[in-house]
Design a protein around this motif. Structure first.
Motif, mmCIF file in Angstrom:
data_model
loop_
_atom_site.group_PDB
_atom_site.id
_atom_site.type_symbol
_atom_site.label_atom_id
_atom_site.label_comp_id
_atom_site.label_asym_id
_atom_site.label_seq_id
_atom_site.Cartn_x
_atom_site.Cartn_y
_atom_site.Cartn_z
ATOM 1 N N ARG A 167 0.759 -0.985 0.083
ATOM 2 C CA ARG A 167 0.009 -0.270 0.078
ATOM 3 C C ARG A 167 0.489 1.591 -0.009
ATOM 4 N NH1 ARG A 167 -2.176 3.309 3.986
ATOM 5 N NH2 ARG A 167 -4.362 3.792 4.026
ATOM 6 N N CYS A 217 1.187 3.089 -3.412
ATOM 7 C CA CYS A 217 0.025 4.189 -4.002
ATOM 8 C C CYS A 217 0.726 5.220 -2.560
ATOM 9 C CB CYS A 217 -1.559 3.581 -3.525
ATOM 10 S SG CYS A 217 -2.278 3.853 -4.206
ATOM 11 N N LEU A 218 0.916 5.097 -1.749
ATOM 12 C CA LEU A 218 0.594 5.958 -0.977
ATOM 13 C C LEU A 218 2.135 7.770 -1.833
ATOM 14 C CD1 LEU A 218 0.281 5.030 2.499
ATOM 15 C CD2 LEU A 218 -1.224 6.370 1.748
ATOM 16 N N ALA A 245 -5.475 5.493 -1.193
ATOM 17 C CA ALA A 245 -5.186 4.309 -1.046
ATOM 18 C C ALA A 245 -5.829 3.575 -0.756
ATOM 19 C CB ALA A 245 -3.820 4.838 -0.521
ATOM 20 N N TYR A 290 -6.589 0.350 -3.379
ATOM 21 C CA TYR A 290 -6.872 -0.727 -2.857
ATOM 22 C C TYR A 290 -8.296 -1.165 -3.050
ATOM 23 C CZ TYR A 290 -1.721 -0.918 -3.252
ATOM 24 O OH TYR A 290 -0.251 -0.484 -3.907
#
Length: 204
Positions: A140, A143-144, A166, A170
């Motif tokens: 994750r 994405c951050l 995020a 997801y």
């Protein structure tokens, strides 16, 4: 003097304390590679530590010295299919590339599909659940990083929280991955990203 001591003194170039290290590394790698190979034809439920031990030639006792259970082995084996963080220069390009990379990963690498089984394990094993959250959290983080870069380029509306973005990105992936009701493809990735950007991009 013991027989082992006599042997070591007679051949000091190969002491027992150093001979075991290469073997341990090879055995560790063999377990992971065997796990990936088995998951190319077996489901997570069909896989077992007994099967991994038999196919890898590494004893169960040794395997359990490194991993607490099957889930821990699979989680480490699956990390070999992680994808790199894209950096296309735009938020849309990065998010689409991230999702397409994830979709291609689970489509072409059967071990990645075992994550479904790991998610089930995490519901009933609190200790493993903590490790699993860490594993998912590292993914994750990709994405951050993308969203934070976009914020620095002023591609986000003021007040938008990267963590929520995020979760939305997801969340769309996990929903289709777990339920399997619709395909994971580039068209879906672009639809998700364009819908999301309509709500988080600056106005005007």
């Amino acid at each position: 003097m013991s027989r082992a001591e006599a042997t070591n003194r007679a051949n000091p170039a190969t002491p027992a304390t150093t001979a075991g290290r290469p073997r341990s590394k090879r055995a560790h790698a063999a377990v992971l590679e065997t796990t990936r190979e088995l998951l190319s034809t077996l489901t997570y439920d069909q896989l077992s530590v007994d099967r991994i031990a038999a196919e890898s030639g590494v004893s169960k006792r040794t395997i359990y010295r490194w991993w607490s259970n099957k889930a821990a082995i699979v989680m480490e084996a699956a990390t070999a299919t992680d994808i790199p963080a894209p950096d296309t220069g735009t938020l849309r390009g990065d998010l689409v590339a991230l999702l397409v990379g994830i979709f291609d990963n689970v489509a072409t690498h059967r071990p990645a599909q075992a994550i479904r089984g790991l998610l089930c394990e995490a519901q009933f094993d609190p200790a493993f659940a903590e490790d699993f959250r860490g594993y998912i959290g590292r993914r994750r983080q990709l994405c951050l990083e993308i969203v934070i870069r976009a914020a620095a380029r002023h591609e986000l509306r003021a007040g938008v929280q990267p963590e929520i973005v995020a979760d939305l990105v997801y969340g769309a992936y996990w929903n289709r991955f777990l339920i399997g009701h619709a395909p994971l493809d580039r068209a879906f990735a672009e639809q998700v990203v364009d819908t999301l950007l309509a709500g988080i991009e600056p106005h005007g």
